[in-house]
Design an enzyme around this catalytic site. Structure first.
Site, mmCIF file in Angstrom:
data_model
loop_
_atom_site.group_PDB
_atom_site.id
_atom_site.type_symbol
_atom_site.label_atom_id
_atom_site.label_comp_id
_atom_site.label_asym_id
_atom_site.label_seq_id
_atom_site.Cartn_x
_atom_site.Cartn_y
_atom_site.Cartn_z
ATOM 1 N N CYS B 177 0.918 -1.207 -0.019
ATOM 2 C CA CYS B 177 0.129 -0.044 0.168
ATOM 3 C C CYS B 177 0.938 1.192 -0.078
ATOM 4 O O CYS B 177 0.206 2.372 -0.125
ATOM 5 C CB CYS B 177 -0.886 0.203 0.998
ATOM 6 S SG CYS B 177 -1.772 -1.526 1.267
ATOM 7 N N HIS B 310 -3.286 8.102 5.553
ATOM 8 C CA HIS B 310 -3.148 6.854 4.869
ATOM 9 C C HIS B 310 -4.869 6.385 5.304
ATOM 10 O O HIS B 310 -5.245 5.802 4.517
ATOM 11 C CB HIS B 310 -2.332 6.255 5.486
ATOM 12 C CG HIS B 310 -2.221 4.680 4.760
ATOM 13 N ND1 HIS B 310 -2.025 4.306 3.414
ATOM 14 C CD2 HIS B 310 -2.451 3.395 5.297
ATOM 15 C CE1 HIS B 310 -2.098 3.245 3.242
ATOM 16 N NE2 HIS B 310 -2.399 2.476 4.236
ATOM 17 N N HIS B 347 -9.660 1.587 -0.612
ATOM 18 C CA HIS B 347 -8.291 1.441 -0.542
ATOM 19 C C HIS B 347 -7.768 1.001 -2.111
ATOM 20 O O HIS B 347 -8.064 -0.046 -2.050
ATOM 21 C CB HIS B 347 -7.841 0.503 0.558
ATOM 22 C CG HIS B 347 -6.466 0.678 0.860
ATOM 23 N ND1 HIS B 347 -5.287 1.075 0.083
ATOM 24 C CD2 HIS B 347 -5.593 0.193 1.921
ATOM 25 C CE1 HIS B 347 -4.230 0.962 0.637
ATOM 26 N NE2 HIS B 347 -4.350 0.755 1.897
#
Lengths: 408, 422
Positions: B177, B310, B347
């Site tokens: 990620c 994030h 995400h």
């Protein structure tokens, strides 16, 4: 260009197929025989009549480098990378002494952790997605190996996983050196890792990339040879310790080589699954890299080529080198993939070993030069240290990477 | 025209070297194809996460995602071989072409010093899963190998490079990620050092059975659209898409007559080195990545007026990220407006850092912080200033930071500034 620090290699860790350690690999390079085994095809992935051999790590004992209890929780690429890292650190004299924000990790992988993904998909298909193992998922990401190397060494600096097909290993070293040279970190664990499970071997075979069985059934990579018809794949991991030269010399480390230059480029004419014909542009990029490093082609005393036996791949490699040398004779050309196969880092390890000398046997599989290429790889024998080596690799899909390395 | 150059240690640090600006943006998200639809959606305060059809999820624990809608009619005609690309490649190509058009770049960059730095954690995984299903479900004869043509994680970056005739470095960062955040950092250093004048920096990823099952196996997914930093958060929601920023040497951009959209001032990255999936509880190394980015930009934490976090929505991640913010911003942490883009789009994994950088640039351009979707109270353990409902105007907004944290402990932070000609 504002280069703050010079960068040297002080450690090399190797698990290249069955060869565990630099001595084992050195012996294989000297003996000039590729140690292939038959790939397990019981799962039925392989097309009948397709290539079957690869250079695998089957049976290699890594327990001295990765405790078995820890290894059980790792995917094959993570185990290989951690083992290679440990070996590299021991050779550099830094075992147990690295870590913190001043240590970075830059690994490459051409193909990623296939076994974990295959296990996950197999379970999801057979038992449903809720039966999937979280462990398998965590180890299925491409940076699992780099993450495990960081955990094992407590390297808390930048942690990069570069995916650039066959060009990735040199880019990992080049970008790792850049992190040090720019002052971001003092040392970097840089290298490459790839596994070669049966599924992956079979898939690569489907694209006619592998060396075909000859009349005797042998599958031989023949880089630059007139009869080449594909490469032989391998698995393994190779890691080098890169350090600021002043720090390495200050602690009396043995210097295996100094990074003099690095560049990456792309051949936009390359198809997704093969090599293109943009040698002129790539040659221009290599020429600029040499100039940027303050040298000319004639200063290069040895070329370590990433040629693998791929028909088009070797052609563009040869065309680029000939264009840069512009009719002048090429220096000695070593072709490590003829000895250790494609992927898994054997190429990088062979290249680094060659800088300080050693012995390479006659290039395996090479019998007669492809007249269209006119490249004659090393005929075998002891090597003297190379004042300036050019490592070169052009990957399928278009990426190219070059590294200039000086002997210490 | 200058071609890409390189040396033993190409990138520089410490803010030295050339100024690097953003001259173009492109995005494909659950909000639609393009930056326009994305910007419009960001004004609404609603989530684009909901039911989806990309994969069969009827046996999964959760059933929502931020799925990219079908492309506009006629899209396939605009790109050669469109139908032969993976979904991820298509997201990357569309975003890159949109960004290049916004930057007024020529159709071919073959004679320019240009590069591509991309993040991806799935590549053509969605299509590879279809191949695998055919292979094990039927036979080796049935399995269609064309599904594998874009399997490589590097395929999206290579597709972009081919589209524009890029001849410089084309590198894919795959650090889960954090991938796109790291890719933007690499692009920044490449342009700053003079290795290239123009860089496509971005990322692309597609929903896939592997990732959807995997995050569910980790019990990291929320059955409802994710609610980062809210008291009732239960986990993350997956999304898909791609985003690209054209990064360019300031002088090069000005010489072309292009007005920058924003400036990339700094970047930093670290690794927790503690656990493969769980973040460092105290946030020490995520904080260090932010500190490095701030130092790289020559700024102080007090200069930052907007944090694009994030913010996955998992209890552990949000808590660790809050701890990191506390280490960097101290008592100001609760005053700096925070945006959690994943509450809107899900995400995007290897592309998350890219789309969040695009959203951050939009915020800087319009001097707003976009709303975080959802309206529950903020977790009292992570007391942050989340904007809800509609964008908050921040007239004096100058600098923003975007963080990305990934598996393997990878942390990346990118510091962006509003374009100020002087």
């Amino acid at each position: 260009m504002n280069v703050l620090h010079r960068v040297v290699i002080t450690g090399l860790g190797v698990v290249a197929g069955p060869d565990c350690g630099t001595e084992a690999l050195g012996n294989s390079l000297g003996a000039a025989t590729m140690k292939t085994v038959v790939v397990d095809d019981r799962q039925g992935y392989h097309v009948p009549g397709s290539s079957r051999r690869a250079v695998l790590t089957t049976g290699v004992d890594l327990s001295a480098w990765v405790p078995p209890a820890v290894a059980r929780r790792m995917s094959p690429p993570s185990r290989l990378a951690v083992a290679a890292t440990q070996m590299a650190l021991v050779q550099s004299g830094l075992a147990g002494a690295v870590g913190g924000l001043s240590t970075g990790v830059v690994l490459s992988s051409s193909l990623g952790p296939v076994t974990s993904t295959e296990q996950l998909l197999d379970v999801a298909r057979r038992d449903g997605p809720q039966a999937v193992s979280p462990f398998a998922f965590a180890e299925s990401v491409a940076n699992a190996a780099a993450g495990q190397v960081a955990i094992f060494t407590k390297a808390q600096g930048p942690n990069l996983t570069i995916v650039q097909r066959e060009a990735g290993s040199l880019t990992a070293v080049g970008r790792g050196a850049a992190l040090i040279a720019s002052g971001q970190v003092d040392r970097v664990l840089a290298g490459t890792v790839d596994e070669m499970p049966p599924l992956l071997h079979a898939l690569i075979g489907r694209f006619d990339a592998l060396a075909k069985p000859d009349e005797t059934g042998a599958e031989i990579a023949r880089p630059f040879d007139a009869r080449r018809n594909g490469f032989v794949v391998a698995e393994g991991s190779v890691v080098v310790v890169l350090e600021r030269e002043d720090l390495a010399r200050g602690r009396g480390a043995r210097i295996l080589g100094r990074i003099r230059g690095f560049a990456g480029a792309f051949d936009a004419t390359a198809p997704r699954l093969g090599w293109g014909g943009g040698s002129a542009a790539l040659a221009g990029a290599l020429d600029r890299m040499l100039k940027s490093a303050g040298c000319r082609a004639s200063d290069v005393t040895r070329i370590v080529s990433g040629a693998s036996g791929a028909v088009a791949g070797d052609r563009i490699e040869a065309d680029v080198l000939k264009a840069v040398w512009a009719g002048a004779p090429l220096p000695t050309i070593l072709v490590p993939k003829a000895y250790v196969g494609q992927y898994g880092g054997g190429f990088l390890a062979g290249a680094v070993l060659s800088v300080s000398g050693g012995s390479f046997g006659k290039t395996p599989g090479f019998e007669s030069a492809d007249p269209a290429l006119g490249i004659q790889p090393f005929a075998g024998g002891p090597l003297t240290p190379a004042p300036l080596s050019l490592f070169t690799t052009i990957g399928s899909g278009g990426s190219a990477s070059w590294l200039l390395v000086e002997s210490a | 025209m200058k071609k890409a150059t390189a040396g033993p240690a190409a990138p520089e640090s410490g803010g030295a070297g050339r100024r690097v600006v953003v001259t173009g943006l492109g995005a494909v998200t659950a909000a639609g194809w393009g930056v326009g639809p994305l910007n419009d959606w960001l004004q609404t305060g609603r989530t684009a996460i909901g039911p989806f059809t990309r994969i069969d999820h009827h046996l999964q624990r959760t059933h929502v995602a931020g799925e990219v809608p079908p492309p506009p009619a006629g899209q396939a005609r605009l790109f050669a071989r469109w139908r032969r690309y993976s979904n991820t490649d298509r997201f990357a190509l569309f975003a890159a072409v949109e960004a290049a058009a916004a930057a007024r770049l020529p159709a071919s960059l073959h004679d320019r010093a240009s590069g591509v730095f991309f993040g991806s954690s799935t590549g053509g995984l969605f299509e590879s899963e279809q191949f695998y299903s055919q292979l094990v479900g039927h036979s080796t004869d049935v399995a269609n190998r064309s599904f594998l043509a874009s399997h490589h994680l590097s395929a999206p970056a290579e597709a972009v490079a081919r589209q524009f005739g890029v001849s410089g470095p084309v590198e894919t960062l795959s650090s889960a990620c954090a991938s796109a955040g790291l890719a933007i950092e690499q692009a920044l250093r490449s342009v700053r050092s003079g290795e290239v004048d123009i860089a496509f920096a971005g990322g692309a990823d597609c929903l896939a059975l592997t990732t959807y099952s995997g995050f569910n196996a980790l019990r990291a997914m929320d059955a409802q659209p994710c609610r980062p930093f809210r008291a009732d958060r239960q986990g993350m929601s997956l999304g898909e898409g791609g985003a690209v920023l054209v990064l360019e040497d300031l002088e090069h951009a000005l010489a072309r007559g292009v007005t920058p959209l924003a400036e990339v001032l700094g970047a930093g990255s670290t690794c927790d080195a503690t656990h493969m999936t769980a973040p460092h509880e105290a946030g020490q190394f995520a904080a260090e990545a932010m500190r490095s980015a701030i130092a790289d930009a020559g700024l102080t934490a007090g200069d930052i007026g907007y944090i694009n976090a994030h913010a996955t929505g998992t209890p552990l991640n949000d808590a660790a990220e809050y701890a990191a913010m506390r280490l960097v911003f101290g008592e100001r942490t609760s005053d700096v407006p925070v945006e959690a883009t994943k509450s809107v789009l899900g995400h995007l994994l290897g592309a998350a850092g890219a789309v969040e950088a695009v959203v951050t640039v939009l915020g800087l351009m319009h001097r707003v912080v976009h709303p975080t979707a959802g309206d529950g109270p903020c977790d009292p353990a992570t007391p942050l200033t989340l904007v809800s409902g509609r964008p908050r105007a921040v007239p004096d907004l100058r600098y923003a930071i975007s963080s990305s944290l990934g598996f393997g402990g990878a942390n990346a932070a990118v510091l962006l500034g509003r374009w100020m000609p002087t």
